[in-house]
Write a protein that holds these residues in place. Structure first.
Motif, mmCIF file in Angstrom:
data_model
loop_
_atom_site.group_PDB
_atom_site.id
_atom_site.type_symbol
_atom_site.label_atom_id
_atom_site.label_comp_id
_atom_site.label_asym_id
_atom_site.label_seq_id
_atom_site.Cartn_x
_atom_site.Cartn_y
_atom_site.Cartn_z
ATOM 1 N N VAL A 1 -34.121 -1.341 16.577
ATOM 2 C CA VAL A 1 -34.615 -0.518 17.688
ATOM 3 C C VAL A 1 -35.574 0.540 17.175
ATOM 4 O O VAL A 1 -36.623 0.816 17.804
ATOM 5 C CB VAL A 1 -33.425 0.107 18.455
ATOM 6 C CG1 VAL A 1 -33.929 1.125 19.482
ATOM 7 C CG2 VAL A 1 -32.626 -0.981 19.158
ATOM 8 N N GLN A 2 -35.263 1.155 16.054
ATOM 9 C CA GLN A 2 -36.164 2.155 15.486
ATOM 10 C C GLN A 2 -37.502 1.525 15.133
ATOM 11 O O GLN A 2 -38.564 2.125 15.333
ATOM 12 C CB GLN A 2 -35.523 2.797 14.255
ATOM 13 C CG GLN A 2 -34.386 3.748 14.590
ATOM 14 C CD GLN A 2 -33.777 4.409 13.357
ATOM 15 O OE1 GLN A 2 -33.822 3.851 12.272
ATOM 16 N NE2 GLN A 2 -33.193 5.575 13.534
ATOM 17 N N LYS A 3 -37.472 0.317 14.616
ATOM 18 C CA LYS A 3 -38.701 -0.367 14.197
ATOM 19 C C LYS A 3 -39.592 -0.698 15.407
ATOM 20 O O LYS A 3 -40.818 -0.481 15.360
ATOM 21 C CB LYS A 3 -38.371 -1.640 13.440
ATOM 22 C CG LYS A 3 -39.599 -2.395 12.931
ATOM 23 C CD LYS A 3 -39.218 -3.613 12.118
ATOM 24 C CE LYS A 3 -38.799 -4.753 13.028
ATOM 25 N NZ LYS A 3 -38.655 -6.040 12.273
ATOM 26 N N VAL A 4 -38.975 -1.208 16.464
ATOM 27 C CA VAL A 4 -39.811 -1.708 17.579
ATOM 28 C C VAL A 4 -40.160 -0.637 18.603
ATOM 29 O O VAL A 4 -41.087 -0.830 19.397
ATOM 30 C CB VAL A 4 -39.130 -2.907 18.281
ATOM 31 C CG1 VAL A 4 -38.894 -4.032 17.307
ATOM 32 C CG2 VAL A 4 -37.836 -2.500 18.976
ATOM 33 N N THR A 5 -39.428 0.480 18.600
ATOM 34 C CA THR A 5 -39.729 1.538 19.573
ATOM 35 C C THR A 5 -40.308 2.785 18.923
ATOM 36 O O THR A 5 -40.674 3.729 19.631
ATOM 37 C CB THR A 5 -38.476 1.932 20.372
ATOM 38 O OG1 THR A 5 -37.503 2.535 19.513
ATOM 39 C CG2 THR A 5 -37.871 0.721 21.064
ATOM 40 N N PRO B 1 -18.467 -4.789 13.141
ATOM 41 C CA PRO B 1 -19.105 -3.808 14.027
ATOM 42 C C PRO B 1 -20.077 -2.869 13.322
ATOM 43 O O PRO B 1 -21.139 -2.553 13.880
ATOM 44 C CB PRO B 1 -17.921 -3.050 14.627
ATOM 45 C CG PRO B 1 -16.792 -3.245 13.660
ATOM 46 C CD PRO B 1 -16.998 -4.623 13.116
ATOM 47 N N GLU B 2 -19.730 -2.430 12.120
ATOM 48 C CA GLU B 2 -20.613 -1.490 11.424
ATOM 49 C C GLU B 2 -21.924 -2.156 11.035
ATOM 50 O O GLU B 2 -23.010 -1.570 11.181
ATOM 51 C CB GLU B 2 -19.908 -0.927 10.184
ATOM 52 C CG GLU B 2 -20.704 0.189 9.505
ATOM 53 C CD GLU B 2 -19.925 0.899 8.418
ATOM 54 O OE1 GLU B 2 -20.419 1.926 7.911
ATOM 55 O OE2 GLU B 2 -18.818 0.432 8.065
ATOM 56 N N GLN B 3 -21.845 -3.402 10.554
ATOM 57 C CA GLN B 3 -23.062 -4.115 10.174
ATOM 58 C C GLN B 3 -23.919 -4.444 11.391
ATOM 59 O O GLN B 3 -25.148 -4.316 11.357
ATOM 60 C CB GLN B 3 -22.702 -5.403 9.427
ATOM 61 C CG GLN B 3 -22.111 -5.166 8.046
ATOM 62 C CD GLN B 3 -21.497 -6.436 7.476
ATOM 63 O OE1 GLN B 3 -20.350 -6.770 7.760
ATOM 64 N NE2 GLN B 3 -22.269 -7.145 6.689
ATOM 65 N N VAL B 4 -23.271 -4.855 12.473
ATOM 66 C CA VAL B 4 -24.004 -5.130 13.709
ATOM 67 C C VAL B 4 -24.717 -3.870 14.186
ATOM 68 O O VAL B 4 -25.906 -3.897 14.526
ATOM 69 C CB VAL B 4 -23.056 -5.664 14.801
ATOM 70 C CG1 VAL B 4 -23.745 -5.653 16.167
ATOM 71 C CG2 VAL B 4 -22.591 -7.077 14.460
ATOM 72 N N ALA B 5 -24.009 -2.749 14.189
ATOM 73 C CA ALA B 5 -24.597 -1.483 14.623
ATOM 74 C C ALA B 5 -25.778 -1.093 13.747
ATOM 75 O O ALA B 5 -26.817 -0.634 14.251
ATOM 76 C CB ALA B 5 -23.539 -0.383 14.611
ATOM 77 N N SER B 6 -25.642 -1.296 12.447
ATOM 78 C CA SER B 6 -26.725 -0.956 11.523
ATOM 79 C C SER B 6 -27.972 -1.781 11.790
ATOM 80 O O SER B 6 -29.099 -1.259 11.809
ATOM 81 C CB SER B 6 -26.247 -1.161 10.080
ATOM 82 O OG SER B 6 -27.282 -0.874 9.160
ATOM 83 N N HIS B 7 -27.797 -3.072 12.027
ATOM 84 C CA HIS B 7 -28.941 -3.943 12.338
ATOM 85 C C HIS B 7 -29.581 -3.557 13.664
ATOM 86 O O HIS B 7 -30.814 -3.564 13.787
ATOM 87 C CB HIS B 7 -28.499 -5.407 12.374
ATOM 88 C CG HIS B 7 -28.269 -6.011 11.017
ATOM 89 N ND1 HIS B 7 -29.249 -6.041 10.042
ATOM 90 C CD2 HIS B 7 -27.178 -6.622 10.487
ATOM 91 C CE1 HIS B 7 -28.768 -6.656 8.962
ATOM 92 N NE2 HIS B 7 -27.516 -7.001 9.209
ATOM 93 N N ALA C 1 -36.737 -4.286 24.326
ATOM 94 C CA ALA C 1 -36.387 -5.247 23.277
ATOM 95 C C ALA C 1 -35.053 -5.889 23.639
ATOM 96 O O ALA C 1 -34.349 -5.433 24.549
ATOM 97 C CB ALA C 1 -36.303 -4.567 21.911
ATOM 98 N N VAL C 2 -34.721 -6.955 22.897
ATOM 99 C CA VAL C 2 -33.460 -7.659 23.101
ATOM 100 C C VAL C 2 -32.826 -7.939 21.746
ATOM 101 O O VAL C 2 -33.511 -8.349 20.804
ATOM 102 C CB VAL C 2 -33.674 -9.004 23.843
ATOM 103 C CG1 VAL C 2 -32.363 -9.756 23.988
ATOM 104 C CG2 VAL C 2 -34.298 -8.773 25.217
ATOM 105 N N VAL C 3 -31.514 -7.723 21.657
ATOM 106 C CA VAL C 3 -30.733 -8.098 20.478
ATOM 107 C C VAL C 3 -29.721 -9.138 20.923
ATOM 108 O O VAL C 3 -28.963 -8.906 21.873
ATOM 109 C CB VAL C 3 -30.017 -6.884 19.848
ATOM 110 C CG1 VAL C 3 -29.205 -7.340 18.629
ATOM 111 C CG2 VAL C 3 -31.023 -5.811 19.446
ATOM 112 N N GLU D 1 -29.556 -0.566 15.128
ATOM 113 C CA GLU D 1 -30.266 0.707 14.992
ATOM 114 C C GLU D 1 -31.588 0.542 14.252
ATOM 115 O O GLU D 1 -32.625 1.067 14.684
ATOM 116 C CB GLU D 1 -29.383 1.729 14.265
ATOM 117 C CG GLU D 1 -30.036 3.089 14.142
ATOM 118 C CD GLU D 1 -29.078 4.199 13.784
ATOM 119 O OE1 GLU D 1 -29.477 5.369 13.854
ATOM 120 O OE2 GLU D 1 -27.906 3.911 13.433
ATOM 121 N N ALA D 2 -31.576 -0.216 13.161
ATOM 122 C CA ALA D 2 -32.804 -0.409 12.390
ATOM 123 C C ALA D 2 -33.878 -1.144 13.210
ATOM 124 O O ALA D 2 -35.053 -0.787 13.174
ATOM 125 C CB ALA D 2 -32.498 -1.186 11.112
#
Length: 268
Positions: free
Chosen positions: A263-267, A252-258, A120-122, A260-261
């Motif tokens: 990556v969990q969804k697509v993998t 940074p915290e919001q970016v990290a949260s997005h 995936a790509v962010v 993580e969510a």
């Protein structure tokens, strides 16, 4: 920090954090024009307890070494450099996280599809795959934007950011900007932003998340919608309110949260 030789005149520095987890991909971070691996330090702080994270210094930036060739810092060449680097990193599945110029490089890598482990790509405030050319006077202004401490600090505080960031972080950003080599610094405004990789971007088949800053002056939301989302099949976008272009620094915290969510969804 570890330095990997890519070619006789190119060595790329990477900074790794967190432990490898067999069920989760490694996150590989590619920075903006003027940044370095430490652009992502605060974001990675939130992600490294759960993910193996690798932040890269592009050639000519941070602690990486680049060639003395004016054409060696194109988006196409930077993509090849990263494609050469990743097999040396002993990672299997991975996700690219590209910010601004690093986002354009990430689109090129994903569209070329040379690396089987890419899941995936962010894209954080990504430069679009379509060409963007500045008028000659503005191009010259951008080329000289990082020519002094004063001009670089002005860019950080008045162009790149919209949320409040600490003086310590501003100093680190300015230091990175001033550390860039002359050829790497000139490449983006001189020719790399004008590269047309839209045909390649349209070949992306992995899931893509675009994270935009509500107040981004560099890559405003409308351009992300019209030039990025329109060229990447199935890409989705989320916005971070109150943030400008320096998303991994400002939020940074919001970016990290997005991340993580997503990556969990697509993998899974």
């Amino acid at each position: 920090m570890s330095l990997y030789e890519i070619s006789p005149d190119t060595s790329i520095n990477v900074v790794a954090s967190g432990k490898k987890v067999s069920t989760r991909p490694t996150l590989i971070f590619l920075h903006f024009w003027g940044g370095s691996s430490r652009t992502f330090t605060n974001t990675i702080t939130y992600l490294s307890p759960h993910f193996h994270c690798i932040a890269v210094d592009f050639p000519g930036w941070g602690s990486s070494i680049g060639p003395q060739k004016s054409e060696a810092y194109s988006i196409a060449q930077l993509a090849i450099d990263i494609e050469t680097l990743i097999p040396k990193l002993d990672v299997e599945d991975f996700v690219l996280v590209g910010h601004s110029m690093g986002g354009k490089v990430s689109q090129h890598i994903a569209g070329r599809n040379q690396l089987s482990g890419l899941k995936a790509v962010v894209l954080l405030g990504p430069a679009p795959p379509t060409p963007f050319s500045l008028p000659p006077d503005m191009k010259q202004q951008q080329i000289s934007a990082y020519s002094s401490h004063e001009s670089a600090e002005f860019v950080v505080r008045n162009v790149l950011s919209s949320a409040q960031i600490s003086d310590e972080m501003v100093s680190a950003l300015v230091e990175d900007m001033l550390k860039g080599t002359e050829l790497a610094t000139k490449a983006w405004p001189a020719y790399a932003m004008a590269e047309d990789i839209a045909t390649v971007a349209r070949k992306i088949t992995v899931p893509v998340l675009v994270i935009g800053g509500e107040l981004d002056k560099v890559e405003p939301i409308q351009r992300l919608e019209e030039k990025v989302l329109a060229n990447i099949n199935g890409a989705e976008m989320v916005l971070i309110k109150g943030s400008g272009h320096l998303l991994p620094v400002e939020a940074p915290e919001q970016v990290a949260s997005h991340i993580e969510a997503f990556v969990q969804k697509v993998t899974g």
